[in-house]
Design a protein around this motif. Structure first.
Motif, PDB file in Angstrom:
ATOM      1  N   ALA A  46       6.956   9.511   2.845  1.00  0.00           N
ATOM      2  CA  ALA A  46       7.751   8.915   1.770  1.00  0.00           C
ATOM      3  C   ALA A  46       6.894   8.122   0.786  1.00  0.00           C
ATOM      4  CB  ALA A  46       8.846   8.024   2.358  1.00  0.00           C
ATOM      5  N   GLU A  47       5.753   7.605   1.257  1.00  0.00           N
ATOM      6  CA  GLU A  47       4.882   6.841   0.370  1.00  0.00           C
ATOM      7  C   GLU A  47       4.290   7.722  -0.724  1.00  0.00           C
ATOM      8  OE1 GLU A  47       2.759   3.236   2.486  1.00  0.00           O
ATOM      9  OE2 GLU A  47       2.408   5.064   3.635  1.00  0.00           O
ATOM     10  N   LEU A  48       4.188   9.012  -0.457  1.00  0.00           N
ATOM     11  CA  LEU A  48       3.658   9.938  -1.461  1.00  0.00           C
ATOM     12  C   LEU A  48       4.636  10.139  -2.607  1.00  0.00           C
ATOM     13  CD1 LEU A  48       2.345  12.704   0.976  1.00  0.00           C
ATOM     14  CD2 LEU A  48       0.964  11.015  -0.232  1.00  0.00           C
ATOM     15  N   MET A  49       5.894   9.782  -2.393  1.00  0.00           N
ATOM     16  CA  MET A  49       6.941  10.045  -3.374  1.00  0.00           C
ATOM     17  C   MET A  49       7.253   8.846  -4.262  1.00  0.00           C
ATOM     18  SD  MET A  49       9.498  12.036  -0.755  1.00  0.00           S
ATOM     19  CE  MET A  49      10.822  12.179  -1.938  1.00  0.00           C
ATOM     20  N   CYS A  50       6.917   7.660  -3.810  1.00  0.00           N
ATOM     21  CA  CYS A  50       7.350   6.464  -4.516  1.00  0.00           C
ATOM     22  C   CYS A  50       6.785   6.419  -5.932  1.00  0.00           C
ATOM     23  CB  CYS A  50       6.946   5.211  -3.756  1.00  0.00           C
ATOM     24  SG  CYS A  50       7.855   5.034  -2.203  1.00  0.00           S
ATOM     25  N   GLY A  51       7.647   6.112  -6.877  1.00  0.00           N
ATOM     26  CA  GLY A  51       7.233   6.034  -8.271  1.00  0.00           C
ATOM     27  C   GLY A  51       6.675   4.678  -8.610  1.00  0.00           C
ATOM     28  N   GLY A  52       6.398   4.506  -9.886  1.00  0.00           N
ATOM     29  CA  GLY A  52       5.850   3.229 -10.349  1.00  0.00           C
ATOM     30  C   GLY A  52       4.370   3.327 -10.604  1.00  0.00           C
ATOM     31  N   GLY A  53       3.844   2.404 -11.407  1.00  0.00           N
ATOM     32  CA  GLY A  53       2.428   2.426 -11.740  1.00  0.00           C
ATOM     33  C   GLY A  53       1.591   1.708 -10.706  1.00  0.00           C
ATOM     34  N   GLY A  54       0.290   1.688 -10.955  1.00  0.00           N
ATOM     35  CA  GLY A  54      -0.622   0.993 -10.064  1.00  0.00           C
ATOM     36  C   GLY A  54      -1.026   1.841  -8.876  1.00  0.00           C
ATOM     37  N   GLU A  55      -1.767   1.215  -7.977  1.00  0.00           N
ATOM     38  CA  GLU A  55      -2.328   1.909  -6.836  1.00  0.00           C
ATOM     39  C   GLU A  55      -1.300   2.032  -5.719  1.00  0.00           C
ATOM     40  OE1 GLU A  55      -6.864   1.776  -5.712  1.00  0.00           O
ATOM     41  OE2 GLU A  55      -5.817   0.078  -4.827  1.00  0.00           O
ATOM     42  N   ALA A  56      -1.299   3.176  -5.039  1.00  0.00           N
ATOM     43  CA  ALA A  56      -0.352   3.415  -3.952  1.00  0.00           C
ATOM     44  C   ALA A  56      -0.572   2.411  -2.821  1.00  0.00           C
ATOM     45  CB  ALA A  56      -0.510   4.838  -3.427  1.00  0.00           C
ATOM     46  N   GLU A  57       0.504   2.107  -2.094  1.00  0.00           N
ATOM     47  CA  GLU A  57       0.427   1.124  -1.016  1.00  0.00           C
ATOM     48  C   GLU A  57      -0.551   1.548   0.073  1.00  0.00           C
ATOM     49  OE1 GLU A  57       4.179   0.077   0.581  1.00  0.00           O
ATOM     50  OE2 GLU A  57       5.009  -0.659  -1.308  1.00  0.00           O
ATOM     51  N   PHE A  58      -0.590   2.846   0.401  1.00  0.00           N
ATOM     52  CA  PHE A  58      -1.490   3.269   1.472  1.00  0.00           C
ATOM     53  C   PHE A  58      -2.951   3.165   1.027  1.00  0.00           C
ATOM     54  CE2 PHE A  58       0.270   7.055  -0.640  1.00  0.00           C
ATOM     55  CZ  PHE A  58      -0.885   7.639  -1.142  1.00  0.00           C
ATOM     56  N   THR A  59      -3.220   3.368  -0.267  1.00  0.00           N
ATOM     57  CA  THR A  59      -4.581   3.174  -0.759  1.00  0.00           C
ATOM     58  C   THR A  59      -4.966   1.707  -0.673  1.00  0.00           C
ATOM     59  OG1 THR A  59      -4.232   5.005  -2.309  1.00  0.00           O
ATOM     60  CG2 THR A  59      -6.169   3.633  -2.663  1.00  0.00           C
ATOM     61  N   GLN A  60      -4.017   0.836  -0.988  1.00  0.00           N
ATOM     62  CA  GLN A  60      -4.273  -0.606  -0.865  1.00  0.00           C
ATOM     63  C   GLN A  60      -4.561  -0.981   0.581  1.00  0.00           C
ATOM     64  OE1 GLN A  60      -1.197  -2.980  -2.775  1.00  0.00           O
ATOM     65  NE2 GLN A  60      -0.957  -1.468  -4.389  1.00  0.00           N
ATOM     66  N   ARG A  61      -3.835  -0.375   1.528  1.00  0.00           N
ATOM     67  CA  ARG A  61      -4.081  -0.660   2.940  1.00  0.00           C
ATOM     68  C   ARG A  61      -5.492  -0.221   3.353  1.00  0.00           C
ATOM     69  NH1 ARG A  61       1.014   1.638   3.697  1.00  0.00           N
ATOM     70  NH2 ARG A  61       0.129   3.431   4.796  1.00  0.00           N
ATOM     71  N   LEU A  62      -5.904   0.947   2.865  1.00  0.00           N
ATOM     72  CA  LEU A  62      -7.239   1.436   3.189  1.00  0.00           C
ATOM     73  C   LEU A  62      -8.306   0.514   2.601  1.00  0.00           C
ATOM     74  CD1 LEU A  62      -9.122   3.538   4.385  1.00  0.00           C
ATOM     75  CD2 LEU A  62      -8.749   4.960   2.342  1.00  0.00           C
ATOM     76  N   ARG A  63      -8.102   0.076   1.377  1.00  0.00           N
ATOM     77  CA  ARG A  63      -9.060  -0.842   0.747  1.00  0.00           C
ATOM     78  C   ARG A  63      -9.119  -2.172   1.510  1.00  0.00           C
ATOM     79  NH1 ARG A  63     -11.025   1.377  -3.590  1.00  0.00           N
ATOM     80  NH2 ARG A  63      -9.789   2.646  -5.012  1.00  0.00           N
ATOM     81  N   LYS A  64      -7.961  -2.658   1.925  1.00  0.00           N
ATOM     82  CA  LYS A  64      -7.917  -3.928   2.660  1.00  0.00           C
ATOM     83  C   LYS A  64      -8.656  -3.808   3.988  1.00  0.00           C
ATOM     84  CE  LYS A  64      -4.699  -7.440   4.366  1.00  0.00           C
ATOM     85  NZ  LYS A  64      -3.266  -7.826   4.502  1.00  0.00           N
ATOM     86  N   ALA A  65      -8.475  -2.681   4.669  1.00  0.00           N
ATOM     87  CA  ALA A  65      -9.157  -2.472   5.946  1.00  0.00           C
ATOM     88  C   ALA A  65     -10.670  -2.431   5.749  1.00  0.00           C
ATOM     89  CB  ALA A  65      -8.676  -1.175   6.596  1.00  0.00           C
ATOM     90  N   LEU A  66     -11.111  -1.792   4.686  1.00  0.00           N
ATOM     91  CA  LEU A  66     -12.541  -1.737   4.396  1.00  0.00           C
ATOM     92  C   LEU A  66     -13.083  -3.123   4.040  1.00  0.00           C
ATOM     93  CD1 LEU A  66     -12.590   1.584   2.349  1.00  0.00           C
ATOM     94  CD2 LEU A  66     -13.893   1.180   4.444  1.00  0.00           C
ATOM     95  N   SER A  67     -12.354  -3.823   3.192  1.00  0.00           N
ATOM     96  CA  SER A  67     -12.805  -5.159   2.782  1.00  0.00           C
ATOM     97  C   SER A  67     -12.890  -6.106   3.968  1.00  0.00           C
ATOM     98  CB  SER A  67     -11.859  -5.734   1.721  1.00  0.00           C
ATOM     99  OG  SER A  67     -11.905  -4.971   0.532  1.00  0.00           O
ATOM    100  N   SER A  68     -11.967  -5.954   4.920  1.00  0.00           N
ATOM    101  CA  SER A  68     -11.974  -6.813   6.105  1.00  0.00           C
ATOM    102  C   SER A  68     -13.172  -6.540   7.007  1.00  0.00           C
ATOM    103  CB  SER A  68     -10.679  -6.616   6.908  1.00  0.00           C
ATOM    104  OG  SER A  68      -9.552  -7.015   6.149  1.00  0.00           O
TER     105      SER A  68
END
Length: 249
Positions: A46-68
């Motif tokens: 379902a995350e692949l379908m969500c509209g709206g601008g900006g970066e997808a939530e799952f991409t943000q999660r991946l970035r957060k995991a890397l930053s941590s």
């Protein structure tokens, strides 16, 4: 965790200019960190379908995991100094940089950009490597199996959520354009399949960042001679999120 584990899970892995050998010998801890993060990485259909601008939530999660895990965003500045005076300076913004006692790794995530972004990333890696600023460049992108199965994944997702018409997509923040509506109406087959084909062609089309487009650059030698590790996220990283409310009524 190692690249073999990722391959067994369906990830595309490509090593150029001995990148994996360098990572294994000089950066074993960062390599284990990266493999563990990717092994645990999952995204809901379902995350692949969500509209709206900006970066997808799952991409943000991946970035957060890397930053941590110390893979931090960084600006790498290269200056040319002649006789004590700075003559030129260039800044290279890298999404994730991992430093160790043996050197520096640069990593970029290209989930769904226009495919010329690969040229930018690879040329950046090339320049930074030539200057001795990085030892290896890594790109994470949509894998071959994921790209090939997106229509099926999204059609099933829409079906699971009880989608039967365009207005039902409001729950995902999706509002098809008049052109998309015409294309869906003109095509044949089940509604969710017709919608998925139009949606994928528009949002995740062949001119966006995915595995085959990345390999095209590599085959042309873009980024050489920088050691490069390329990682494609597979379809197996997607899981079905069944709505608790039972879908659209």
């Amino acid at each position: 965790m190692n690249p073999l584990t990722l391959r067994q899970l369906g990830f595309d892995i490509e090593s150029k200019n001995h990148a994996l050998a360098i990572l294994d010998a000089d950066f074993p801890q960062p390599l284990r960190e990266l493999c563990k993060i990717l092994t645990n990485f999952r995204m809901a259909d379902a995350e692949l379908m969500c509209g709206g601008g900006g970066e997808a939530e799952f991409t943000q999660r991946l970035r957060k995991a890397l930053s941590s895990s110390k893979w931090k965003k960084r600006n790498i500045i290269i200056s040319k100094v002649i006789d004590g005076q700075e003559k030129s300076s260039t800044t290279h913004e890298i999404d994730h940089v991992r430093k160790s006692g043996k050197g520096t790794i640069a990593l970029e995530i290209e989930w769904n950009n226009k495919d010329p972004f690969y040229d930018r990333d690879l040329e950046n890696f090339h320049r930074l490597h030539v200057e001795g600023a990085i030892s290896v460049g890594i790109i994470i992108t949509r894998g071959k199996s994921l790209q090939e199965n997106l229509q099926q994944i999204l059609a099933q997702c829409a079906s699971n959520h009880g989608i039967r018409s365009l207005k039902d997509f409001d729950i995902f923040g999706l509002h098809p354009t008049p052109r998309q509506r015409r294309m869906i109406e003109k095509s044949t087959g089940k509604f969710v399949s017709r919608w998925a084909k139009v949606f994928v062609n528009d949002k995740f089309g062949t001119a966006t960042t995915h595995w085959n487009k990345l390999l095209e650059r590599i085959d042309r030698g873009v980024g050489n001679p920088c050691p490069l590790l390329l990682i494609g996220i597979p379809a197996s990283s997607i899981y079905q999120r069944i709505p608790e409310y039972g879908g659209v009524s």
